[in-house]
Design an enzyme around this catalytic site. Sequence first.
Site, mmCIF file in Angstrom:
data_model
loop_
_atom_site.group_PDB
_atom_site.id
_atom_site.type_symbol
_atom_site.label_atom_id
_atom_site.label_comp_id
_atom_site.label_asym_id
_atom_site.label_seq_id
_atom_site.Cartn_x
_atom_site.Cartn_y
_atom_site.Cartn_z
ATOM 1 N N CYS A 112 4.833 -7.151 -5.038
ATOM 2 C CA CYS A 112 5.406 -5.838 -5.359
ATOM 3 C C CYS A 112 4.744 -4.720 -4.543
ATOM 4 C CB CYS A 112 5.348 -5.583 -6.859
ATOM 5 S SG CYS A 112 6.512 -4.290 -7.380
ATOM 6 N N HIS A 221 7.699 -10.572 -9.285
ATOM 7 C CA HIS A 221 6.434 -10.762 -9.998
ATOM 8 C C HIS A 221 6.254 -12.215 -10.470
ATOM 9 C CE1 HIS A 221 4.971 -6.577 -10.387
ATOM 10 N NE2 HIS A 221 6.248 -6.292 -10.187
ATOM 11 N N GLU A 223 3.535 -13.664 -10.956
ATOM 12 C CA GLU A 223 2.334 -13.786 -11.796
ATOM 13 C C GLU A 223 2.659 -13.740 -13.288
ATOM 14 O OE1 GLU A 223 3.091 -9.497 -12.193
ATOM 15 O OE2 GLU A 223 3.320 -10.939 -10.547
#
Length: 257
Positions: A112, A221, A223
């Site tokens: 990002c 994202h 993660e």
Amino acid sequence: MRRPIVLVPACQRQLGNHVWHMAQDKYLQAVLLGADCMPLVLPAFGAGADLDAALRIADGVLLTGAASNVDARLYGEAIRFPELPQDPARDATTLPLIRAALARKLPLMAICRGFQEINVALGGSLHQAVHAVPNMQDHREDVRQPIERQYGPAHRVRLTPGGMLSRILGGESEMMVNSLHGQGVARLADGLVVEALADDGLVEAFTVAGAEGFTMAVQWHPEWQVESNPLAMQLFGAFGQACRDFQERQHRLTAAD
């Protein structure tokens, strides 16, 4: 041999009367659980940071997402939305860190804001509001929704056939990703290779052409709840393996001395 050390540059935030250097837990957990490496938070000291000292102990670098925007003046534009958060200390830390990490052939992964930082560090520019660009969709999350919905699948990306990302993900040609960003790549920096595109044509992933170390930057994202996402685990796993390979090469060089 110890777990590889991955530098995770912090954001700088004013909380009450004090300045804090902060990194979200989900990124640190993804390094630990997805990449099987040890995250080490790097303070956003800007010009006062001793990046050489930090990089000498690092086996990789992860650039995280953040609420703040990369300063538009760094790519030659005026800031269009000064009411949105900025983080000049992080900008002053991460942009030279990116160039130094690439010069050292360190594995580099970016998410990002980190994805946008690489593009700016290497000479590219950003859309300051993707949703205001004709024919682009709104890539921002709906903040009225619960956090699980905000980080849920939002749109498709098409992977470059035969590209590094497609190979890491076992030959996938497309995938669904979450989407929580207002800015995005406008002019892709020279030397960056597109690895994934959204249906509206926005660049969603790239690598650095000719980089001797592992590089992968994504706009989404991975993660988020990494252990429950097989494709995200593959991506972080590839990053972690690159960090172990770098560590082993450094160990052999040290032993040879």
